[in-house]
Structure formats: C-alpha cells, structure tokens
Design an enzyme around this catalytic site. Structure first.
Site, PDB file in Angstrom:
ATOM      1  N   ASP A 144       9.389   2.721   0.135  1.00 13.54           N
ATOM      2  CA  ASP A 144       7.882   3.549   0.864  1.00 13.54           C
ATOM      3  C   ASP A 144       8.661   3.299   1.882  1.00 13.54           C
ATOM      4  OD1 ASP A 144       6.087   4.376   2.497  1.00 13.54           O
ATOM      5  OD2 ASP A 144       4.586   3.153   0.568  1.00 13.54           O
ATOM      6  N   LYS A 150       4.383   9.242   9.392  1.00 17.80           N
ATOM      7  CA  LYS A 150       3.761   8.559  10.437  1.00 17.80           C
ATOM      8  C   LYS A 150       4.756   9.001  11.553  1.00 17.80           C
ATOM      9  CE  LYS A 150       0.918   4.829   8.733  1.00 17.80           C
ATOM     10  NZ  LYS A 150       0.539   4.202   7.367  1.00 17.80           N
ATOM     11  N   TYR A 175       0.381  -0.780  -0.025  1.00 23.36           N
ATOM     12  CA  TYR A 175       0.106  -0.072  -0.129  1.00 23.36           C
ATOM     13  C   TYR A 175       0.901   1.402  -0.215  1.00 23.36           C
ATOM     14  CZ  TYR A 175      -3.470   3.178   1.868  1.00 23.36           C
ATOM     15  OH  TYR A 175      -4.490   4.598   1.508  1.00 23.36           O
TER      16      TYR A 175
END
Ligand SMILES: *Cc1c(COP(=O)(O)O)cnc(C)c1O
Length: 430
Positions: free
Chosen positions: A239, A267, A144
């Site tokens: 990522d 995050k 994702y």
C-alpha cells in the site's frame, strides 16, 4: 495568534457536520486548541480565515508535492474543466496517466483508477481474494489502509488518536477474516501462516508506514515477507498510497529490492484531486471486470479533471528526479534541527526520514512497530504542536502522522522552523 474566526467557524460547522469535520483527524482532538479554517494556500504556505500564515508541512496529508497552486497543475486542471467535468466514458488522459505509472513501476502492467486511497485498497483486496479464491487477509497493527470494513482493524493514526482499536458498525463476521501481525516482526507473520497456511489471499503492508508516525519496514523483514507470501501463494500488496512518489519516485519500491504482487496508490497521483489507483501484473488484473469476474466500478473513476492534475504532476516529477535528493536533504535538515532543539531542551526525540517524508516521536527509543509508537509522550507532542502552530508552523495534529516536504519549502523556511522549534521546546521544559 488570534483564531477568533476559526473558532466561530468550527462552532458553526459543529452544528451541521459531525464533529465539525469531514475526516476525524482534522478535528485537533489529540492536540490543544481547535483547527484553523483554511482560506487559501500559496506555495509552501497556508492562510487561515483569521489571516494567520503557516509554513505547511501537512500538504493536504501528502498529495501536494508541488505545494499549493502550482501554475502548471492549475493550468492543466482549468483546461480540463473547460472541456467538461465528467463524461462517464473513456478519455485518453486516463490511458496517458496509466502509461506513466506502468512505465515507472516494474510490478505494474495494468492499473485501474478510482477516487480515493480507501477505494483503491478495498478494490485491491477484493481482487486479491477473487484471484486466489481465498478469504483471509493479513495486515499489520498500526498500518492504515483506508476505512473499508475488512481493514478497519488496529489501524493507526486517526484511530490511534481516538484510542479506538476498531469501529462499531464493522461486523465481526467480516473482520474475522483479517489476521493481524506485528510490523517488523517476521515471527508474528509465520504464526499467522501456521494457523492459516492455505487460506490467506494476501498480505497487505505499508512498506514505509506513515500512519503510526513514520516507521519504515526493515529490508530483511520485507525480504522474509516476500518469501513467505510466495511459498504460500499469498499475494503481497504494497500500500503505497502515501509512500508512492513521496519516499522516492517509485515509493518504497525505489528503495527496497523487494517487489510486491500488487500496488495501491493515491494522494500524490491526484495532486490534490480525488484519485486512487491499484495495479499489478496483467495476469492478476485480468481477473477484474470486464476482463474477468471480480466486480469493481465507479461513476467518477478516472475523472478527466483529476487525471489531468495527476498527469501533470507525475510528468513534472519524472522530468526532475533530482527533486528527491533535495527533498531528502531538506527533510533531514529539519529532523536534525528538531533533534538538536530537543536535546537542548532535554526532551527525548527520535526521528526518521524517507525522501520527502519525515517523522518524529517524543520517545526514548527507536520506533519499530505500533506498540513502540504508542509509547511516545503524546502530552509533550500536544504542547509542541500548539506552540509551533502559534508561531506559524502547521504540523500534522497527531503524533501518529507523517510530515512532508514539498518543492515550495525553501531552506530559509526550514531554518525558520528549526529556530521556532528551539523556542517551543525550551518552553515545554520550562
Ligand atoms: C491515506 C491512506 C489511505 C486512504 O486513502 P484515502 O484517500 O484517505 O481514502 C490508504 N492507505 C494509506 C497507506 C494511506 O496513507
């Protein structure tokens, strides 16, 4: 546990917010029951509006590596708030946070801040396309990378939970430029490059996948990926929006010998405030506006309050690298405990740990890719999730998510969690 107030709140929310939530996975669609509405957090605990207390292994899906309401992060945020919420003009705190990141990551000379992981990846992809002059990108099934159009193809977690391989509203004209390969399967990558040898701008990967459950890439696979990208002039993007500052201080790059051309972060760098970032060597970043022609912008990018939270958080992590030894020990203890509880209840369970990240599947065999992940017993997971929640353990509400340890999760809390897991698993079988 009683959830009366949360159930009522969910019904109210449903009337004015699609599905009652602002991000689909929060809706508990893949598990039993409805989501607790949160009143506040404190250290490693969450409290819902019915007054229930939970040990929090979700930590806002990763950002809160120091738990809730860390005194130093809170103080730096309040100080920044008092100076003003946003200026839309340069501030020195952006440079300070950039310096910390550049110092940590060999693969980053320059970094640009945005407001989410989605934005970071979307912008990194545009930059990769702009810098190479190529249109195609290659991603892996089950990884994702946020919800931007080009990347919303076979993308794990929320989408896997809902069984939607991609989304209406994304034109096929766009996704035709997104090639798909299988995680940990270098032949599938070779096949894509054979079909499109000179047109692939970048290969993007979660080097430690956290959105199909926790599925780390094999070192040999990453090495081969690096070689193929270099051979074909395609940029390799790690990522690390989730794994950055989570798997190790420098994410997967602190564990693997393979170095990417570009990195995306999010995050933990915002510590709970909306921050994302993308970085690379200066030569690649020079293509970005205003140095170069590739456009990217944001009214609230590098927001001073968000930067202050991130800076304090990163400084604390850098000053205490031994934290990662502790995270790994605790995550390992938790997963070993779950494995023993499962064995005692005769349930198949496989587990993984990378630093402060942990994952488990009710599955007979090791999970190496998304198809393996889909083989897990999601009914058993749903029962386990509900049982744990009812006894005060807040786990991610999907079997395709990763769990997290933070500094505020004590050994006692882990012991308590394992004890509860024994009870809950025994009941699933019985
Ligand atoms: C969470 C995540 C994103 C998206 O970040 P948002 O802040 O939710 O937009 C992108 N990539 C990875 C690997 C993630 O875990």
């Amino acid at each position: 546990m009683a959830y009366d107030k949360s159930i009522a709140a969910f019904e109210e929310a449903y009337k004015v917010i699609p599905g009652g939530v602002d991000s689909p996975v929060r809706a508990f669609s893949g598990v039993e029951g409805t989501p607790p509405f949160i009143e506040r957090g404190e250290g490693g605990y969450l409290f819902d509006i019915d007054g229930n207390r939970y040990i929090d292994y979700v930590q806002s899906w990763g950002p809160l590596i120091f738990g809730h309401c860390d005194a130093q992060i809170e103080a730096s945020v309040i100080e920044a708030v008092k100076r003003g919420l946003s200026f839309g003009a340069p501030t020195t705190v952006e440079t300070e946070l950039a310096q910390e990141i550049v110092e940590l990551f060999d693969s980053i000379d320059k970094v640009r801040f945005v407001s989410s992981g989605t934005e970071a990846v979307m912008s990194a992809i545009r930059l990769a396309r702009g810098a190479t002059g190529r249109d195609n990108i290659l991603k892996f099934t089950g990884c994702y990378h946020g919800h931007s159009d080009s990347l919303l193809v076979e993308a794990g977690s929320g989408l896997a939970t809902f069984g939607t391989p991609s989304s209406p509203g994304v034109p096929a004209d766009l996704t035709k430029h997104t090639l798909l390969a299988t995680y940990n399967d270098i032949e599938s990558v070779q096949k894509c490059f054979a079909e499109s040898p000179d047109d692939i701008a970048c290969v993007i990967i979660e080097p430690i996948a956290g959105n199909m459950g926790l599925v780390p890439a094999d070192e040999e696979f990453l090495k081969q990926l690096r070689i193929i990208c270099t051979e074909h002039g395609a940029l390799l993007i790690f990522d690390e929006v989730m794994s950055g500052f989570r798997a190790s201080l420098t994410g997967a790059q602190g564990i693997s010998s393979v170095k990417p051309d570009m990195v995306t972060l999010g995050k933990v760098i915002g510590a709970g405030m909306p921050v994302g970032a993308f970085g690379a060597k200066a030569k690649i970043m020079a293509h970005l506006s205003p140095e170069g022609p590739v456009y990217q912008a944001g009214t609230l990018s590098g927001n001073p309050v968000a930067m202050a939270a991130g800076l304090t958080s990163l400084k604390k992590l850098k000053a205490n690298p031994e934290l990662y030894v502790d995270f790994t020990a605790k995550a390992t203890k938790l997963m070993d405990g779950f494995a023993k509880a499962a064995a005692a209840a005769n349930l198949p369970l496989v587990t993984e740990v990378r630093g402060s990240m942990f994952g488990f599947f009710f599955s007979e065999k090791a999970v190496k890719n998304f198809d393996d992940a889909l083989d897990n017993d999601s009914d058993t997971f749903a029962k386990f999730h509900k049982g744990m929640l009812d006894k005060g353990v807040y786990l991610a509400c999907s079997s395709y998510e990763t769990g997290f340890i933070c500094t505020q999760i004590s050994d006692e809390m882990i012991d308590e969690t394992i004890e509860i897991a024994y009870e809950v698993m025994a009941n699933i079988k019985g």
